[in-house]
Scaffold this motif. Structure first.
Motif, PDB file in Angstrom:
ATOM      1  N   ARG A  12      -3.101  10.716   3.926  1.00  0.00           N
ATOM      2  CA  ARG A  12      -4.196  10.259   3.077  1.00  0.00           C
ATOM      3  C   ARG A  12      -4.296   8.743   3.011  1.00  0.00           C
ATOM      4  NH1 ARG A  12      -7.750  11.283   0.993  1.00  0.00           N
ATOM      5  NH2 ARG A  12      -7.656  11.759  -1.195  1.00  0.00           N
ATOM      6  N   VAL A  13      -3.195   8.039   3.252  1.00  0.00           N
ATOM      7  CA  VAL A  13      -3.241   6.585   3.153  1.00  0.00           C
ATOM      8  C   VAL A  13      -3.110   5.930   4.529  1.00  0.00           C
ATOM      9  CG1 VAL A  13      -2.148   4.546   2.162  1.00  0.00           C
ATOM     10  CG2 VAL A  13      -2.311   6.637   0.815  1.00  0.00           C
ATOM     11  N   PHE A  62      -6.255   9.430  -7.073  1.00  0.00           N
ATOM     12  CA  PHE A  62      -5.203   9.826  -6.133  1.00  0.00           C
ATOM     13  C   PHE A  62      -3.907  10.224  -6.840  1.00  0.00           C
ATOM     14  CE2 PHE A  62      -2.033   8.541  -2.758  1.00  0.00           C
ATOM     15  CZ  PHE A  62      -2.326   9.596  -1.916  1.00  0.00           C
ATOM     16  N   LEU A  71      -5.133  -1.663  -3.378  1.00  0.00           N
ATOM     17  CA  LEU A  71      -6.063  -0.525  -3.447  1.00  0.00           C
ATOM     18  C   LEU A  71      -6.116   0.120  -2.072  1.00  0.00           C
ATOM     19  CD1 LEU A  71      -8.945  -2.198  -5.461  1.00  0.00           C
ATOM     20  CD2 LEU A  71      -7.017  -0.876  -6.315  1.00  0.00           C
ATOM     21  N   TYR A  72      -6.339   1.429  -2.055  1.00  0.00           N
ATOM     22  CA  TYR A  72      -6.452   2.108  -0.760  1.00  0.00           C
ATOM     23  C   TYR A  72      -7.824   1.792  -0.175  1.00  0.00           C
ATOM     24  CZ  TYR A  72      -2.777   4.603  -3.220  1.00  0.00           C
ATOM     25  OH  TYR A  72      -1.671   4.898  -3.948  1.00  0.00           O
ATOM     26  N   ASN A 123      -9.518   6.169  -5.503  1.00  0.00           N
ATOM     27  CA  ASN A 123      -8.355   5.329  -5.756  1.00  0.00           C
ATOM     28  C   ASN A 123      -7.713   5.686  -7.087  1.00  0.00           C
ATOM     29  OD1 ASN A 123      -7.319   2.845  -4.189  1.00  0.00           O
ATOM     30  ND2 ASN A 123      -9.486   2.933  -3.688  1.00  0.00           N
ATOM     31  N   ARG A 136      -6.483   2.262 -12.366  1.00  0.00           N
ATOM     32  CA  ARG A 136      -5.598   3.178 -11.650  1.00  0.00           C
ATOM     33  C   ARG A 136      -4.267   3.335 -12.386  1.00  0.00           C
ATOM     34  NH1 ARG A 136      -4.121   1.980  -5.428  1.00  0.00           N
ATOM     35  NH2 ARG A 136      -2.836   0.376  -6.359  1.00  0.00           N
ATOM     36  N   ASP A 191       2.146   6.371  -7.010  1.00  0.00           N
ATOM     37  CA  ASP A 191       1.133   7.385  -7.304  1.00  0.00           C
ATOM     38  C   ASP A 191       1.641   8.795  -7.028  1.00  0.00           C
ATOM     39  OD1 ASP A 191      -1.003   6.152  -8.431  1.00  0.00           O
ATOM     40  OD2 ASP A 191      -2.053   5.742  -6.558  1.00  0.00           O
ATOM     41  N   MET A 223     -10.511   4.582   0.499  1.00  0.00           N
ATOM     42  CA  MET A 223     -10.969   5.458  -0.582  1.00  0.00           C
ATOM     43  C   MET A 223     -11.954   4.713  -1.478  1.00  0.00           C
ATOM     44  SD  MET A 223      -7.503   7.256  -1.878  1.00  0.00           S
ATOM     45  CE  MET A 223      -6.150   7.639  -0.789  1.00  0.00           C
ATOM     46  N   LEU A 282       0.838  -1.195   0.000  1.00  0.00           N
ATOM     47  CA  LEU A 282       0.000   0.000   0.000  1.00  0.00           C
ATOM     48  C   LEU A 282       0.877   1.251   0.000  1.00  0.00           C
ATOM     49  CD1 LEU A 282      -2.936  -0.356  -0.106  1.00  0.00           C
ATOM     50  CD2 LEU A 282      -3.083   0.013   2.336  1.00  0.00           C
TER      51      LEU A 282
END
Ligand code: ATP
Ligand code: MG
Lengths: 285, 345
Positions: free
Chosen positions: A190-191, B99, B87-88, B96, B147, A180, B91, A173
């Motif tokens: 945010r994560v 982002f 995946l987050y 996702n 994504r 990203d 979210m 993650l």
């Protein structure tokens, strides 16, 4: 189907009654001193010293009014709420940063850093009083809230708690966030943070209670009555009324009011607090 | 331009012996390249080195002719699909996908446009407001793809993206991926240990063993002309039959040839009494097991020195008992003492 469910319910009935009874009596034992205190504040002097009186004949609401309107107790409560809130906000922030670095970042001396942090945890708090006092004195921060707050900016317990929670997050993650284009700051808030919110909340609650109840260190640092926190303030209040003339009903009222903010806080966030005990970080599934 | 070059890469974890030693690799621009190899051979490590998620001891990575040392993963122009999708969880599907775009400071209007486009490509229009938790495995897989698509990267890295799906879904997404690759026209690098996946999707396969390249070729060549015994044994199901040249007593072979191999698909089973076809090798053995696959039958034949598999389309497979395995000369592969391919005219 239905009859089976009913049967099962009955099969467990004696057990759950017993469980309820045990829990209820434990709960009552916990809450009894508090109730006694809150009710005693409504009694007259005579009623208060007579243990056969459980409920006052005429509730003396004036006791609460007097403490609220005519004593420094509300001011102490405000002081404490302010200092605890600021301190805990800093502790959450610094804890999150440190835990993030220790869990997700790779740098030379990471192990050593964490060992030092853990080492600090092992030093008893009382052993740090004198060096910290001297330090604050040299910085001219004695008898100020800044001094009080600065000396509690980081909670090792908090770092440790958050680290444990962060370690539950799969490395993938964190790597996805890096792919990203998320910087460390974004990744953290945010994560990582949304996934570990329950831990943040329970730590905040624990730290708030500890801060609010703290007596020894604040009483060493602060002197001016105006700056007193609740635990110290309560003591002032107690002494001021004189050893013989102690008005116990007022002391009870003051004590009840002092605990009110914590009760209120707990009532507000107990849902999350209970959910966070033993809960996973929501990463699975 | 987005070819990928690895030059002299050595990588070790901690103080352990290196898992990759002096690796040189070149991945074609716009190809669908498969990194194939047994578990633990370093496929994921190589992919992560390309992505910049893993550092190297020595060596350099070039993407599109640009040296990547010191370039952050997010700035390499590559997108990655993780094995567990990553995946987050907190979210929604939309968040996702969005982002990465937000982090790249892409304006809102363009973000929406790109999200629409990528979501349509993988057929996720109706799930934008769901959280990953409420999606099926295949849908999560598609979110992960969207994504990656939305970033319009020149390179797509995928680490066993199908391993968590059931067989039917896997077959479907395989064709989806082939289509996607053709539509996007970008470089795909795909890690798998599944040779069926590799053969069916790849335009090029890089076969790895213990951190070293064993063969790099188009799938048909890997199947038709394995360069070494490792490649011969890795590809095919069941794998290539390998027998000692001595045991066959074949005549007229160069002395360098030590092993002879042939695919089970090319092996014929005959009754011991049948006449031997011209120009073929034969091995006698005992047929001990038959496995019906529907369109084919896999037969296991025990010989004195080894086990041989034959895959026949025969609807009436031979009876259990003594049989002769026959392989035509044109279907034989020859290998030397170092297990390297020998061409015999
Ligand atoms: N973080 C790590 N620390 C130490 N050793 C590691 C680490 N990651 C991988 N390895 C080792 O490196 C070797 C290659 O690992 P890698 O994950 O690249 O294999 P793989 O080819 O992807 O295998 P699989 O098909 O099982 O995913 C393995 O022997 C593994 O034990
Ligand atoms: Mg792997």
């Amino acid at each position: 189907m239905e009859s089976r469910a009913v049967k099962q319910k009955f099969k467990h009935a004696p057990l759950s009654v017993l469980k309820l009874a045990v829990l209820a009596s434990l709960g009552f034992a916990m809450i009894f001193p508090f109730l006694w205190m809150a009710v005693s504040a409504l009694k007259t002097r005579q009623e208060l010293l007579d243990f056969s009186v459980i409920l006052p004949a005429v509730p003396q609401w004036g006791n609460y009014a007097q403490v609220l309107l005519d004593s420094p107790i509300p001011r102490y409560i405000a002081n404490s709420v302010f200092v605890s809130a600021v301190t805990v906000a800093y502790q959450l922030f610094s804890g999150a940063l440190l835990a993030y670095a220790v869990v997700f970042m790779n740098f030379r001396g990471k192990g050593a850093l964490f060992a030092v942090v853990l080492g600090c945890y092992m030093v008893p708090g009382a052993a740090t009083y004198i060096p910290c006092y001297i330090l604050l004195a040299k910085m001219g921060l004695l008898d100020t809230y800044s001094g009080l707050i600065i000396s509690n900016l980081v909670s090792i317990f908090g770092v440790f708690l958050l680290r444990q929670a962060f370690m539950q997050i799969p490395a993938e993650l964190y790597e996805a966030a890096r792919m990203d284009n998320a910087g460390h700051w974004k990744t953290l808030w945010r994560v990582v943070f949304p996934l570990t919110r329950p831990t943040f909340i329970s730590f905040a609650l624990i730290a708030l209670i500890a801060c609010y109840n703290n007596y020894m260190w604040p009483s060493l640092i602060t002197n001016s009555p105006d700056l007193s926190l609740v635990s110290q303030g309560l003591r002032h209040f107690f002494i001021e009324s004189g050893a013989y003339g102690t008005n116990w009903a007022l002391v009870m009222a003051a004590s009840t009011l002092v605990t009110a903010p914590l009760l209120l806080l707990f009532a507000l966030i107990q849902k999350w607090f209970i959910a966070s005990i033993g809960a996973d970080t929501g990463v699975k599934g | 331009m987005s070819s990928i070059k690895l030059k002299g890469i050595t990588k070790s974890y901690g103080k352990n012996t290196p898992v990759i030693k002096n690796l040189n690799l070149s991945i074609t621009d716009g190809g669908f390249t498969i990194l194939l190899g047994p578990s633990g051979c370093g496929k994921s490590t190589i992919l992560r080195i390309i992505a910049g998620l893993e550092s190297t001891d020595i060596g350099s990575v070039e993407i599109g002719g640009r040296d990547m040392s010191g370039v952050e993963p997010g700035d390499r122009g590559v997108a990655m699909v993780f094995q567990n999708y990553a995946l987050y969880p907190t979210m929604t599907v939309r968040e996702n996908i969005e982002f990465g775009l937000k982090n790249m400071k892409i304006p809102k209007a363009e973000r929406d446009e790109r999200i629409d486009e990528s979501v349509r490509m993988v057929g996720l229009e109706d799930f934008l407001d769901r959280k990953p938790k409420s999606l099926s495995g295949g849908q999560r897989q598609r979110v992960a793809l969207a994504r990656a698509i939305v970033k319009k990267s020149e390179v797509f890295l995928m680490d066993e993206p199908l391993s968590n799906l059931d067989a039917k879904l896997r077959a479907q997404i395989r064709t989806d991926l082939i289509e996607l690759h053709r539509k996007l026209g970008i470089t795909f690098v795909y890690v798998t240990h599944d040779q069926v996946e590799a053969m069916s999707m790849g335009t090029e396969i890089i076969l790895l063993e213990a951190g070293a390249v064993r063969q790099q070729a188009v799938p048909s060549r890997l199947y038709d002309a394995p360069e070494n015994l490792f490649a011969a044994r890795f590809i095919g199901s069941p794998p290539m039959n390998v027998v000692e040249a001595k045991a066959l007593g074949a005549v007229g072979l160069p002395p360098a040839v030590k092993h002879i191999a042939f695919r089970p698909e090319k092996a014929l089973l005959m009754r011991a009494s049948s006449p031997l076809p011209y120009d073929a090798v034969r091995i006698r053995g005992e047929l001990t097991a038959r496995e019906m696959l529907g369109d084919r039958v896999v037969c296991k034949v025990k010989t004195d020195s080894c086990c041989i598999y034959a895959k026949t389309a025969d609807e009436f497979p031979p009876e259990y008992g003594t049989v002769t395995v026959v392989a035509h000369r044109e279907h034989l592969h020859f290998f030397d003492d170092d297990e390297r391919r020998v061409e015999v005219s």
